[in-house]
Design a protein around this motif. Structure first.
Motif, mmCIF file in Angstrom:
data_model
loop_
_atom_site.group_PDB
_atom_site.id
_atom_site.type_symbol
_atom_site.label_atom_id
_atom_site.label_comp_id
_atom_site.label_asym_id
_atom_site.label_seq_id
_atom_site.Cartn_x
_atom_site.Cartn_y
_atom_site.Cartn_z
ATOM 1 N N ASN A 1 0.881 -1.163 0.000
ATOM 2 C CA ASN A 1 0.000 0.000 0.000
ATOM 3 C C ASN A 1 0.920 1.214 0.000
ATOM 4 O O ASN A 1 1.479 1.588 1.039
ATOM 5 C CB ASN A 1 -0.922 0.005 1.229
ATOM 6 C CG ASN A 1 -1.913 1.151 1.192
ATOM 7 O OD1 ASN A 1 -1.568 2.300 1.427
ATOM 8 N ND2 ASN A 1 -3.153 0.833 0.889
ATOM 9 N N GLU B 1 -4.339 3.589 6.367
ATOM 10 C CA GLU B 1 -3.753 2.668 5.389
ATOM 11 C C GLU B 1 -3.217 1.403 6.046
ATOM 12 O O GLU B 1 -3.165 0.342 5.412
ATOM 13 C CB GLU B 1 -2.686 3.410 4.583
ATOM 14 C CG GLU B 1 -3.335 4.437 3.648
ATOM 15 C CD GLU B 1 -2.415 5.563 3.204
ATOM 16 O OE1 GLU B 1 -1.182 5.428 3.355
ATOM 17 O OE2 GLU B 1 -2.940 6.584 2.709
ATOM 18 N N CYS C 1 -4.378 -2.401 4.929
ATOM 19 C CA CYS C 1 -3.535 -3.588 4.756
ATOM 20 C C CYS C 1 -4.078 -4.778 5.545
ATOM 21 O O CYS C 1 -4.111 -5.910 5.046
ATOM 22 C CB CYS C 1 -2.105 -3.277 5.192
ATOM 23 S SG CYS C 1 -1.163 -2.300 3.997
ATOM 24 N N SER D 1 2.955 -1.202 4.261
ATOM 25 C CA SER D 1 2.377 0.133 4.102
ATOM 26 C C SER D 1 3.435 1.190 4.351
ATOM 27 O O SER D 1 4.123 1.168 5.383
ATOM 28 C CB SER D 1 1.220 0.324 5.093
ATOM 29 O OG SER D 1 0.692 1.634 5.002
#
Length: 432
Positions: A317, A365, A369, A410
């Motif tokens: 990500n 974020e 994930c 991430s």
């Protein structure tokens, strides 16, 4: 001597984002690539070169913010945090009790909290005499003499409100590293549990800079997209035509829990939080080095912390802000870290639909994930129509893809040079 470490489970998730209030609505919007970018409604932006943003829609989140005793000292962004944290607690099915409140920690990423713009306007009206600021009137005004208004402007107010609401008595901290704040707060939670300081940590981030003050600063930096006529296409990370990020707002919180404790109580585990890394790029305030130097260090540290090889990562990500320099720097970093495996790593930036949530971005974020591993689904990198040849990665475009994911990463790369990277493992995989 045993090499066994305390593992960290993600057992609760709460989200307030521009594409949905709550985990279910936000996740479905990301999978469907529904954009949250639209003309600004929070204030009159007609005089600005940028008149679009990714605002949180409606006020459904207020149903989760709690008692007035707490919320009276909360600003808009604090209310996002209170709502997302409550959803995460309910989702985890556990919350601090007096007997173990000292084993709970709280790590919160926070942005540039200040006096709300409408209060500043009111203060100016009330404290101005003959066109000049009058200090006597300033002290007599309701804002100048209101201790609650003062408290709302403090950077530590978010963590204070959360600790007060839940009776958390263990390690608490507020992280303020711009766009890396939320990610570093989650990484702090990992360290607290792994070294035995806590058994549970409420970790996340919140922010709202969609105001005349916040927007003007990013406009002066030429960092935000001015595609006012096509707001839903304005955020296009890694696209050759990208021209800046879209300012967003929201909050994301995770309940982190010591693995064996979570198993004993039969908790749902979304994923394992396996590793974290941090570095500082001493290059520019707004840009990473073109070589990707700072992000490389953070990504490598996170993999080492997780005891994983680069070729075990399935999904990245990306920070992917949609700014020309930073997207290229992150792509360069990915090539160095993953080497020949880079072609096998699926990549997407969910900022393409949510915008950039600044201090909340890394936490939201991180949740993405965990959800990607849980649902075995990767959200797309929206609006990627003309790929930048200097960003040669395996982007997920067109539609979300189903994949047997095991490891996700991430990145959160902040203004000022702070770089945060988190690594997640699928809950069903047995790693010791």
């Amino acid at each position: 001597m045993s090499d066994r470490r305390r593992r960290v489970a993600i057992t609760g998730i709460g989200l307030v984002t521009p594409v949905g209030t709550g985990v279910v609505e936000t996740w479905q919007s990301l999978v469907d690539a529904r954009s949250g970018v639209a003309p600004i409604t929070l204030f009159d932006a007609s005089g600005f070169p940028v008149r679009i943003a990714a605002e949180v829609k409606g006020d459904a989140y207020l149903n989760l913010t709690g008692h007035r005793r707490v919320t009276k000292a909360a600003g808009r962004a604090h209310l996002f945090a209170l709502a997302a944290a409550e959803e995460a607690m309910r989702d985890a099915g556990i919350r601090p009790e007096p007997a173990h409140a000292h084993r709970w920690g709280c790590a919160v990423g926070t942005g540039m909290v200040s006096v709300p713009y409408d209060e500043l306007e009111a203060l100016q009206r009330e404290a101005t005499r003959d066109g000049e600021l009058d200090t006597d009137l300033l002290l007599d005004s309701w804002i100048g003499s209101d201790p609650i208004a003062f408290c709302r402007s403090q950077a530590a107010q978010g963590v204070s409100l959360l600790a007060q609401r839940y009776g958390i008595e263990g390690y608490t901290t507020s992280v303020h590293t711009a766009c890396a704040s939320g990610g570093q707060a989650v990484g702090t939670g990992l360290k607290l549990i792994r070294r035995g300081d806590c058994d549970w940590v409420l970790a996340g981030g919140f922010d709202s800079m969609i105001s005349p003050l916040g927007l003007s600063g990013f406009c002066l930096l030429n960092a935000v997209s001015d595609d006012n006529d096509s707001p839903q296409q304005a955020s296009r990370p890694f696209d050759a035509t990208r021209n800046g990020f879209v300012l967003g707002e929201g909050a994301g919180f995770l309940v982190l829990e010591e693995w064996e404790t979570a198993l004993k109580r039969g908790a749902t585990i979304y994923s394992e939080l396996a590793g974290e890394g941090n570095s500082l790029s001493s290059y520019r305030i707004t840009d990473s080095h073109p070589s990707g130097d700072g992000p490389i260090q953070a990504m490598q540290q996170a993999l080492e912390c997780a005891r994983l090889r680069p070729d075990e990562v399935d999904y990245l990500n990306a920070h992917g802000t949609s700014t020309p320099m930073n997207d290229r720097s992150e792509a360069a970093a990915a090539h160095v870290v993953f080497g020949d495996h880079v072609a096998n790593v699926a990549v997407s930036s969910t900022k393409s639909t949510m915008g950039h949530l600044i201090a909340a971005a890394g936490a939201v974020e991180a949740a993405v994930c965990a959800l990607a591993l849980h649902h075995r689904t990767i959200p797309i990198n929206a609006n990627l129509n003309q790929r930048d040849p200097e960003c040669d990665l395996n982007f997920v475009c067109g539609q979300a893809i189903k994949r047997d994911l095991h490891v996700a990463m991430s990145n959160s790369l902040g203004f000022g040079g702070s770089n945060s990277c988190l690594v997640f493992r699928r809950a069903e995989d047995d790693h010791r």
